[in-house]
Design an enzyme around this catalytic site. Structure first.
Site, PDB file in Angstrom:
ATOM      1  N   GLU A 278      84.592  -6.739  27.277  1.00 56.38           N
ATOM      2  CA  GLU A 278      85.061  -5.337  27.405  1.00 56.38           C
ATOM      3  C   GLU A 278      84.998  -4.527  28.383  1.00 56.38           C
ATOM      4  OE1 GLU A 278      86.759  -3.669  24.695  1.00 56.38           O
ATOM      5  OE2 GLU A 278      86.770  -5.749  23.742  1.00 56.38           O
ATOM      6  N   TRP A 281      87.845  -6.065  30.521  1.00 54.01           N
ATOM      7  CA  TRP A 281      89.069  -5.612  29.802  1.00 54.01           C
ATOM      8  C   TRP A 281      89.581  -4.137  30.757  1.00 54.01           C
ATOM      9  CZ3 TRP A 281      93.672  -6.778  27.938  1.00 54.01           C
ATOM     10  CH2 TRP A 281      93.484  -7.738  26.978  1.00 54.01           C
ATOM     11  N   TRP A 310     113.872   3.949  20.742  1.00 48.84           N
ATOM     12  CA  TRP A 310     112.856   4.802  20.250  1.00 48.84           C
ATOM     13  C   TRP A 310     113.418   5.958  19.331  1.00 48.84           C
ATOM     14  CZ3 TRP A 310     108.339   2.090  20.242  1.00 48.84           C
ATOM     15  CH2 TRP A 310     108.021   1.674  21.476  1.00 48.84           C
ATOM     16  N   ASN A 345      87.590   2.400  18.882  1.00 50.56           N
ATOM     17  CA  ASN A 345      88.460   1.671  19.356  1.00 50.56           C
ATOM     18  C   ASN A 345      89.304   1.162  18.537  1.00 50.56           C
ATOM     19  OD1 ASN A 345      89.262   0.504  22.049  1.00 50.56           O
ATOM     20  ND2 ASN A 345      88.671  -1.497  21.286  1.00 50.56           N
ATOM     21  N   TRP A 363     105.876   5.233  22.803  1.00 46.08           N
ATOM     22  CA  TRP A 363     104.354   4.927  22.870  1.00 46.08           C
ATOM     23  C   TRP A 363     103.723   6.265  24.037  1.00 46.08           C
ATOM     24  CZ3 TRP A 363     102.939   4.261  28.188  1.00 46.08           C
ATOM     25  CH2 TRP A 363     104.128   3.617  29.143  1.00 46.08           C
ATOM     26  N   TRP A 386      97.759   1.591  24.922  1.00 46.22           N
ATOM     27  CA  TRP A 386      98.980   2.010  24.450  1.00 46.22           C
ATOM     28  C   TRP A 386     100.039   0.846  24.531  1.00 46.22           C
ATOM     29  CZ3 TRP A 386     100.434   5.274  20.592  1.00 46.22           C
ATOM     30  CH2 TRP A 386      99.690   6.342  20.272  1.00 46.22           C
TER      31      TRP A 386
END
Length: 481
Positions: A278, A281, A310, A345, A363, A386
């Site tokens: 993590e 990341w 969208w 998360n 988004w 996102w």
């Protein structure tokens, strides 16, 4: 006299720029209040309040070292060169020291400050601090930035085997400078402080950050892989706000994890290995900011997804924001965000995928809303998450992977403990009914709880059709656009 320019590095320990300045001679620190810029960046009021509270703690810690903390106003970052040059002349500063920040606006600000200081013959020294590896140093065989996390991680592991980033010693006490510290304001214009219940969840200061890190690595890290997806359990580290403000460094986190795992980052405790992943990341998404600056400009990482059709659905967007979608796991997660400044998360992925796939809403609407409410709001991590969920980003979920909120709820909150905490109006339902009250039938459903705003099956098909209509995938272009 050396000047330490504090930004997102509000700590004394393991602070590269601060230690470098102190090693060169007597030092003074400055922090710039930039409310206009913070508003433009959608920074949350609870996050700005958290910064101010941490600054007050930091001011006391610096005072113990005889390092004054000055507060200056630079409403927008365009004002930073003038304000810093004036301060340098006022205090006869020899050099300015700052830790690197990333993102197009940060890069532009720092270049402008460097130019202004150069004109006065004052060097600006910048240091790698909020990352383990310098962006541009972890590259593919062809010299490009990685677009896939697993490949990035492999190179990071190889680098860590070669040499671990070391912790930086804190500065020692210096002789008094005769300069008084400035008071840190209780609040700044445009940002209403949160209430005490939220503040109490996030105490400020390095001592608290270290206490949380030690508790997590001592008591929780071995269970991290199994419990991090369960929102009703304290399975995550809850250190993200401290990392985002720089009250804690990734080096400190890495060293604590390794200490808990006998020095291993690829074997040993699977919980520790998962948590180190993590941290990587987080690293990956910061490198993406530098390698692909368009993601700092509200652009999709995968250019072909800019063509997505969208939906403009203001009522559904409002229902999502206000936690009244009629899907308990979505609404409970959004209430958690609104009341605590933080969201679990796993649930960040679930609510993001619901907005972008089931509601087919851009988004960027969700990314902005999160930034406006998260105490741990971080451009790289928030944007990366996102875009992953929306299938527009690096290493993204394939477009046909669409989390079903009901099955996610049943899997990760099987007893409904998290749902009951945040949705007391559903507390009377049993553990089967609570995930999907609409399935109970009856004329009126559950009192005080709305019916679902969307049919999950039909909306899934709509999303699949929208993604299938996109042009073929393009290779994401590198730095130069």
């Amino acid at each position: 006299m050396q000047l330490i320019w504090l930004r997102s590095d509000l700590r004394v320990h393991d602070n590269t720029a601060m230690s470098a300045a102190a090693n060169r001679g007597p030092s003074v620190a400055v922090y710039l209040l930039s409310p206009g810029q913070w508003l433009a960046h959608d920074d949350a009021p609870c996050k700005v309040d958290f910064w101010l509270r941490n600054l007050r703690e930091l001011s006391q810690a610096l005072a113990a070292l005889n390092i004054p903390l000055l507060i200056r106003s630079a409403p927008d970052w365009d004002d930073a060169p003038r304000v810093l040059a004036h301060l340098c002349n006022e205090l006869n500063i020899e050099a300015v020291h700052a830790n690197e920040e990333y993102g197009v606006h940060e890069t532009r600000r720092d270049a402008a400050v460097q130019q202004a200081l150069d004109a006065h013959g004052i060097p600006l020294h910048r240091y790698l601090d909020q990352l383990l590896f310098q962006p541009g140093s972890v590259l593919t065989k062809t010299g490009g930035y990685f677009q896939v996390f697993s490949q990035f991680r492999k190179v990071c592991y190889a680098r860590l085997h070669g040499a671990l980033p070391r912790l930086i010693a804190a500065p020692g006490m210096q002789a008094p400078t005769g300069i008084d510290s400035d008071p840190v304001p209780e609040q700044v214009e445009g940002f209403t402080p949160p209430g005490e219940p939220l503040r109490a969840l996030w105490p400020a200061g390095e001592d608290e950050a270290q206490r949380r890190l030690e508790h997590f690595t001592d008591a929780q890290i071995n269970y991290y892989k199994d419990e991090r997806d369960l929102p009703a359990k304290p399975g995550t580290s809850q250190l993200s706000a401290y990392l985002a403000a720089g009250v804690l460094s990734p080096r400190q986190c890495l060293h604590a994890a390794l200490q808990a795992n006998q020095g291993e980052f690829e074997s040993g405790s699977v919980g520790a290995v998962t948590w180190i992943n993590e941290l990587l990341w987080r690293e990956f998404y910061k490198h993406i900011l530098v390698g692909y600056p368009r993601v700092s400009r509200h652009r999709a990482f995968r250019p072909e997804t800019e063509a997505l059709a969208w939906r403009d659905a203001p009522d559904e967007l409002a229902a999502w924001k206000e936690a009244r979608t009629g899907l308990p796991i979505i609404d409970a997660a959004m209430r958690q965000l609104l009341e605590t400044g933080w969201m679990h998360n796993r649930l960040r992925m679930v609510v993001a995928m619901f907005l972008t796939k089931n509601l087919l809403i851009d988004w960027r609407e969700g990314e902005r809303f999160f930034m406006r409410h998260l105490i741990d709001g971080d451009l790289a991590a928030n944007n990366g998450g996102w875009q992953w969920s929306a299938s527009t980003g690096t290493d993204s979920a394939p477009y046909f992977r669409i989390f079903n909120p009901l099955s996610q709820s049943e899997k990760f909150d099987s007893e409904g403990v998290f749902l009951r905490h945040w949705l007391p109006e559903l507390a009377g339902l049993n553990k089967k009914e609570i995930h999907n009250p609409a399935a109970m039938g009856g004329l009126f459903g559950v009192a005080d709880y709305p019916p679902p705003i969307v049919n999950l099956g039909q909306s899934r098909e709509r999303a699949l059709a929208a993604f299938k209509n996109l042009p073929p995938r393009q290779e994401a272009g590198a730095q130069h656009e």
